[in-house]
Design an enzyme around this catalytic site. Structure first.
Site, PDB file in Angstrom:
ATOM      1  N   GLY A  70       0.783  -1.210   0.050  1.00 48.53           N
ATOM      2  CA  GLY A  70      -0.199  -0.122   0.010  1.00 48.53           C
ATOM      3  C   GLY A  70       0.882   1.210  -0.119  1.00 48.53           C
ATOM      4  O   GLY A  70       0.453   2.177  -0.547  1.00 48.53           O
ATOM      5  N   GLN A 178      -7.380   0.072   3.997  1.00 50.63           N
ATOM      6  CA  GLN A 178      -8.343  -0.599   4.942  1.00 50.63           C
ATOM      7  C   GLN A 178      -9.216  -1.270   4.509  1.00 50.63           C
ATOM      8  O   GLN A 178     -10.187  -1.636   5.159  1.00 50.63           O
ATOM      9  CB  GLN A 178      -8.356   0.289   6.221  1.00 50.63           C
ATOM     10  N   CYS A 324       2.134   1.525  11.924  1.00 49.76           N
ATOM     11  CA  CYS A 324       3.342   2.398  11.062  1.00 49.76           C
ATOM     12  C   CYS A 324       4.000   3.199  11.950  1.00 49.76           C
ATOM     13  O   CYS A 324       5.099   3.641  11.739  1.00 49.76           O
ATOM     14  CB  CYS A 324       2.968   2.900   9.915  1.00 49.76           C
TER      15      CYS A 324
END
Length: 395
Positions: A70, A178, A324
């Protein structure tokens, strides 16, 4: 005991996904770009996965480009549009609650001469459509708004955003990492020009993602080298990853309605128990227009990291927000953007479910959470002062 409630960070790979990948890790190991017949099997597998993934979002197979995940897809979309459309303008619109793969890319482009408008959101994390449209200028080349927030779960009004972008002739990118495989997506109905997704968020392997690029959108390659991915993304294709991503998308799509209903029921049960049984707790994000598996809370008078460590001691895997930024001591930029002060944003907890999550696991997690919150608050002088003053409100 292990109760995994961090499915927004990553998911358990479906056994069928691993099974589908194994032949391309062992006997069918050929490079799909080669011309001999042995490579043909790998090429067919890639094409099948591409078709499956395109079908999930009502795209054409030739509009799907494989990436390493992503973050790469987000970088490619933003940087390539900025480069390809710089003669039209250098203005980009995004929001203050995007994933850092978007925000840091925009910050990088600002150093290269681009102008970026970072939109505010309301108290639930939703884009304010009037402010979005008012921000569009003649030199605006791109709007990038995530489909669903990775921390608080709020689903954005993507169709309306797409309509605004189309009306003004501006490209529209959405980070759907998501959302892909978890809610219904139709790139035509939503007027989406570019879309990012990642395999490991829906029961697939890590290290594989995609970028949907609508036919006619003229952007260049992100990785230069060979002619793979129709000359737009060089590098030998990750055949096992691609096959696994396709299989995970197929399974997720088939289970979508059944899984969504179950997860919403369990999610709402979880939210109700926490809000009813833990004083000074707050749900972050939209109450109903949120990802089916997402529940995100803040608890006043406690520090989130201590809560996570104590939950881990009870076998419960959870997070405070984006995986992250899990090593950061700073409060979530998302929570600050929806108006929470630092001291409250620090007491956050994200619980994200899978289709395997049970009511018994939710009950255990909430029971332990109640004890942990009570214990941490017993050590807080601020909470003690609040009790003396009779305060029992969240804010």
């Amino acid at each position: 005991m292990k109760i995994y409630l961090d499915n927004a960070a990553t998911t358990r790979m479906y056994p069928e996904v691993l099974e589908s990948m194994m032949p391309y890790l062992t006997e069918n190991y050929a490079n799909p770009s080669s011309i001999y017949s042995f490579a043909g099997e790998a090429n067919k597998a890639v094409n099948k996965a591409r078709k499956t993934l395109a079908g999930v979002i009502n795209a054409k197979p030739e509009e799907i480009y494989f990436t390493g995940g992503g973050s790469e897809s987000d970088n490619w979309a933003i940087k390539a549009v900025a480069e390809a459309y710089e003669k039209k303008g250098k203005h980009i619109i995004t929001t203050k609650i995007e994933h850092h793969a978007i925000l840091h890319t925009c910050e990088y482009l600002e150093k290269k001469g681009c102008e970026v408008t970072y939109l505010n959101v309301d108290e639930n994390g939703s884009v304010i459509l009037e402010e979005l449209e008012a921000a569009i200028r003649p030199d605006t080349i791109l709007i990038s708004v995530m489909m669903a927030n990775n921390e608080i779960g709020t689903i954005q009004p993507i169709t309306q955003i797409g309509e605004i972008a189309k009306k003004h002739g501006v490209l529209f990118h959405t980070d759907a990492v998501q959302a892909f495989g978890h809610i219904a997506i139709n790139v035509d109905a939503m007027n989406i020009d570019l879309l990012s997704a990642s395999g490991h968020k829906l029961g697939g392997p890590k290290g594989i993602g995609l970028l949907y690029i609508r036919k006619g959108v003229k952007i260049g390659s992100f990785i230069h080298g060979g002619a793979q991915e129709r000359g737009r993304r060089a590098g030998t294709l990750n055949v096992p990853g691609i096959v696994g991503f396709g299989k995970a998308a197929e399974i997720s799509n088939d289970l979508l309605s059944q899984r969504t209903n179950k997860q919403i029921s369990l999610r709402d049960y979880l939210i109700d128990r926490v809000l009813d049984e833990i004083p000074n707790s707050r749900l972050n994000g939209e109450r109903n227009r949120r990802l089916p598996n997402n529940a995100h809370f803040c608890f006043r008078y406690i520090e989130g990291e201590s809560m996570l460590l104590m939950l881990d001691g009870k076998g419960i895997c959870a997070s405070s927000g984006s995986a992250c930024t899990s090593g950061s001591l700073d409060p979530s930029h998302v929570l600050l953007a929806i108006g929470l002060p630092h001291e409250i944003a620090h007491g956050s907890l994200r619980l994200t479910l899978s289709e395997d999550t049970t009511k018994e696991e939710i009950d255990y997690a909430v029971d332990e959470l109640k004890k942990i919150v009570e214990r941490l608050r017993s050590m807080s002088p601020l909470y003690e002062d609040s009790l003396k003053s009779g305060g029992n409100e969240y804010v």
